[in-house]
Design a protein around this motif. Sequence first.
Motif, mmCIF file in Angstrom:
data_model
loop_
_atom_site.group_PDB
_atom_site.id
_atom_site.type_symbol
_atom_site.label_atom_id
_atom_site.label_comp_id
_atom_site.label_asym_id
_atom_site.label_seq_id
_atom_site.Cartn_x
_atom_site.Cartn_y
_atom_site.Cartn_z
ATOM 1 N N THR A 1 0.813 -1.220 0.000
ATOM 2 C CA THR A 1 0.000 0.000 0.000
ATOM 3 C C THR A 1 0.843 1.265 0.000
ATOM 4 O OG1 THR A 1 -0.128 -0.084 2.399
ATOM 5 C CG2 THR A 1 -1.939 -1.102 1.170
ATOM 6 N N SER A 2 2.160 1.151 0.141
ATOM 7 C CA SER A 2 3.014 2.335 0.125
ATOM 8 C C SER A 2 4.202 2.094 -0.792
ATOM 9 C CB SER A 2 3.485 2.680 1.538
ATOM 10 O OG SER A 2 4.205 1.599 2.093
ATOM 11 N N LEU B 1 8.268 3.052 -1.879
ATOM 12 C CA LEU B 1 9.538 3.419 -1.266
ATOM 13 C C LEU B 1 10.218 4.500 -2.111
ATOM 14 C CD1 LEU B 1 11.380 2.678 1.086
ATOM 15 C CD2 LEU B 1 12.424 0.945 -0.362
ATOM 16 N N ILE B 2 10.605 5.589 -1.454
ATOM 17 C CA ILE B 2 11.316 6.679 -2.136
ATOM 18 C C ILE B 2 12.564 7.029 -1.317
ATOM 19 C CG2 ILE B 2 9.234 7.623 -3.222
ATOM 20 C CD1 ILE B 2 9.237 9.777 -0.994
ATOM 21 N N PRO B 3 13.596 7.589 -1.976
ATOM 22 C CA PRO B 3 14.805 7.969 -1.217
ATOM 23 C C PRO B 3 14.453 8.890 -0.049
ATOM 24 C CG PRO B 3 15.245 8.089 -3.555
ATOM 25 C CD PRO B 3 13.754 7.855 -3.393
ATOM 26 N N GLY B 4 15.000 8.555 1.109
ATOM 27 C CA GLY B 4 14.742 9.340 2.316
ATOM 28 C C GLY B 4 13.458 8.949 3.037
ATOM 29 N N GLY B 5 12.760 7.935 2.545
ATOM 30 C CA GLY B 5 11.486 7.552 3.153
ATOM 31 C C GLY B 5 11.439 6.094 3.583
ATOM 32 N N THR B 6 10.277 5.730 4.084
ATOM 33 C CA THR B 6 10.036 4.336 4.488
ATOM 34 C C THR B 6 8.776 3.838 3.793
ATOM 35 O OG1 THR B 6 8.709 4.938 6.413
ATOM 36 C CG2 THR B 6 11.084 4.641 6.777
ATOM 37 N N ALA B 7 8.629 2.530 3.771
ATOM 38 C CA ALA B 7 7.437 1.925 3.172
ATOM 39 C C ALA B 7 7.125 0.633 3.917
ATOM 40 C CB ALA B 7 7.666 1.650 1.691
ATOM 41 N N ASP B 8 5.899 0.184 3.735
ATOM 42 C CA ASP B 8 5.489 -1.084 4.339
ATOM 43 C C ASP B 8 6.160 -2.253 3.634
ATOM 44 O OD1 ASP B 8 3.808 0.528 5.806
ATOM 45 O OD2 ASP B 8 1.983 -0.089 4.767
ATOM 46 N N VAL B 9 6.406 -3.311 4.367
ATOM 47 C CA VAL B 9 6.888 -4.569 3.796
ATOM 48 C C VAL B 9 5.750 -5.560 3.918
ATOM 49 C CG1 VAL B 9 8.526 -6.478 4.065
ATOM 50 C CG2 VAL B 9 9.298 -4.103 4.357
ATOM 51 N N VAL B 10 5.435 -6.229 2.809
ATOM 52 C CA VAL B 10 4.355 -7.201 2.803
ATOM 53 C C VAL B 10 4.965 -8.584 2.562
ATOM 54 C CG1 VAL B 10 2.187 -7.911 1.733
ATOM 55 C CG2 VAL B 10 2.744 -5.482 1.931
ATOM 56 N N ALA C 1 8.646 -0.868 7.555
ATOM 57 C CA ALA C 1 9.809 -1.713 7.831
ATOM 58 C C ALA C 1 10.920 -1.591 6.794
ATOM 59 C CB ALA C 1 9.375 -3.168 7.946
ATOM 60 N N ALA C 2 10.665 -0.987 5.641
ATOM 61 C CA ALA C 2 11.710 -0.775 4.637
ATOM 62 C C ALA C 2 12.047 0.702 4.581
ATOM 63 C CB ALA C 2 11.243 -1.269 3.269
#
Length: 169
Positions: A67-68, A70-79, A143-144
């Motif tokens: 649902t998210s 990943l971009i430089p400087g950010g975080t995203a969900d790990v599925v 988590a990423a």
Amino acid sequence: MTSNGRLKISGGRGVKAAFLAGALTLALGTGTAFAYWATNGSGSGSAATGDMQTVTVDALVPGDTPTSMLIPGGTADVVLRVTNPNPYPVQVYSVMGDGPVTADTAHPACTTTGVTFAGSPGPLSPSVSIPANSTALVTLPGAAGMDATSQPACQGATFHLPVTLAVRK
């Protein structure tokens, strides 16, 4: 008592019968009590333990979209797609990184991903249970992470995060 020092019981048969009945009752009662306290028993029992089958984590399949992004400087969900082949539910206790993060084969120039995985060494919160004989998606929020060292060639890549799960019955 008689003059020769003997006890004389009088009364005939009734007294003798009562005396014998009392002695017999006392003897039977003692035998019963002894039998109660001196009984022995034996039997057998058995128990068996089973081995937990390996719970696996598989790559996402079409439709398992995070649902998210990943971009430089950010975080995203790990599925994670987790399969439990056991005849009982299991709880995913922790998820730890287990090797370098790599980009998909469509992005071969993405050699420095800048992607990290923030594992969970202790109990997941909230706890995650996988039902018996089933597959479930487990989402690990944020988590990423991706830092600024990620190469421009990584744009649009899907990253492979090798992980190890600790599960409990």
